[in-house]
Design an enzyme around this catalytic site. Structure first.
Site, short mmCIF file in Angstrom:
data_model
loop_
_atom_site.label_atom_id
_atom_site.label_comp_id
_atom_site.label_asym_id
_atom_site.label_seq_id
_atom_site.Cartn_x
_atom_site.Cartn_y
_atom_site.Cartn_z
N ARG A 82 -13.49 10.56 36.05
CA ARG A 82 -13.49 9.20 35.50
C ARG A 82 -14.64 8.45 36.16
O ARG A 82 -14.57 8.10 37.34
CB ARG A 82 -12.16 8.47 35.72
CG ARG A 82 -11.00 9.09 34.96
CD ARG A 82 -9.85 8.11 34.76
NE ARG A 82 -10.14 7.11 33.78
CZ ARG A 82 -9.33 6.07 33.51
NH1 ARG A 82 -8.21 5.93 34.18
NH2 ARG A 82 -9.65 5.19 32.58
N ASP A 215 -12.25 -2.01 38.98
CA ASP A 215 -12.62 -0.61 39.17
C ASP A 215 -14.00 -0.47 39.80
O ASP A 215 -14.29 0.53 40.43
CB ASP A 215 -12.58 0.12 37.83
CG ASP A 215 -11.15 0.36 37.38
OD1 ASP A 215 -10.65 1.48 37.59
OD2 ASP A 215 -10.51 -0.56 36.86
#
Length: 311
Positions: A82, A215
């Site tokens: 990711r 994030d």
């Protein structure tokens, strides 16, 4: 919380991950014993949330070392699982040259819990009355306690009264499935709303603050988080409501100049809609909120304002 999202057995070198795709209906752990299995769990969102992804990647490297796997290949596979969450690379870079990766992975996990509690305490005074949040930023997304939801937990533990309003967070519904579940587990007052109701809720006067996780935060303060965060920041600005980011220092990427330089992961079309093959689907997992829309970033080191980034 009575359940933990990440458990590791040094005796068997096995990583057990709470399968968050099945919550709240089913509580099931998936065991990983290799870097490839850990990477698959990250990519398929068995585990999610930037800090939790970093912890899982660290354990992935530790298991690779225990198994005698090619460590360079393990690093590559885990790093690609990711790309937006900078904690992933942070954890991999911290552990890659260690002689005892298992010991370091366990330390990263334990440290994260303590850092989250410091972050939560630093931001607790911002959390009062009605608080709107998006996605899931609690114990499920971290080593424990949480970031944005950790600020809420800390505020409640200090005796403050507040009520959480959780956006459902389409298309994966992390708010509807996970944040509401955590709130239910810990008896945190919570109301679920559809994402499209956020503007009306803010206009009603019931919201005193909006808080989100992150994030990746660029060097100028631009912040990547779950898709829909940018919309909430714009709405909060219009309604004069402060907008806070729970920012573990591991998510601050000083090598990334601005939000334009943050890679944005696109998820499979089937996660959104796939019944009509002639209809295209755009499904970014994250968006970037410009720094000028953010009131403050709360970290374990303290509260950052715009001058911290722009000086």
């Amino acid at each position: 919380m009575t359940l933990t999202a990440i458990k590791y057995s040094a005796t068997t070198s096995t990583l057990s991950l709470l399968d968050q795709r099945l919550l709240p209906e089913t509580t099931k752990y998936i065991d990983c014993t290799s870097a490839l299995e850990a990477a698959s769990a990250i990519k398929s969102m068995v585990v999610r949330g930037a800090p939790a992804i970093g912890i899982t990647a660290a354990y992935g490297m530790a298991m690779a070392q225990k198994n005698g796997e090619d460590l360079a290949e393990a690093y590559k596979v885990l790093a690609a699982s990711r790309p937006t969450a900078v904690n992933l690379k942070w954890a991999l870079d911290r552990i890659k040259d260690e002689d005892d990766m298992e010991d370091v992975a366990i330390s990263i996990h334990n440290e994260d819990i303590g850092l989250n509690k410091k972050l939560g305490d630093n931001g607790a005074h911002f959390m009062k009355d009605g608080v709107l949040t998006i996605c899931n930023t609690g114990a499920l997304a971290t080593g424990g306690h949480g970031t944005a939801l950790g600020m809420i937990r800390s505020s409640l533990s200090m005796g403050n009264k507040l009520h959480v309003f959780a956006c459902e967070t389409r298309p994966y519904n992390q708010g509807a499935r996970l944040t509401t579940w955590e709130c239910s587990q810990d008896k945190i007052p919570c109301t679920l709303i559809a994402d499209s109701m956020a503007a009306a809720l803010m206009a009603s006067g019931k919201i005193s603050a909006v808080v989100a996780g992150c994030d990746r935060v660029a060097n100028n303060g631009d912040t990547a988080n779950k898709i829909g965060t940018y919309s909430l920041a714009v709405l909060a600005k219009h309604h004069g409501i402060p907008f806070y980011i729970g920012m573990p220092m591991s998510t601050l990427d000083r090598s990334c100049p601005s939000g334009a330089d943050i890679p944005i992961e696109e998820r499979p079309a089937r996660e959104l809609f796939s019944a009509l093959p002639d209809i295209g689907v755009w499904n970014p997992a994250f968006d970037v909120t410009p720094a000028e829309l953010i009131t403050a970033w709360v970290s374990e080191e303290g509260v950052w304002d715009k001058d911290t980034f722009w000086c």
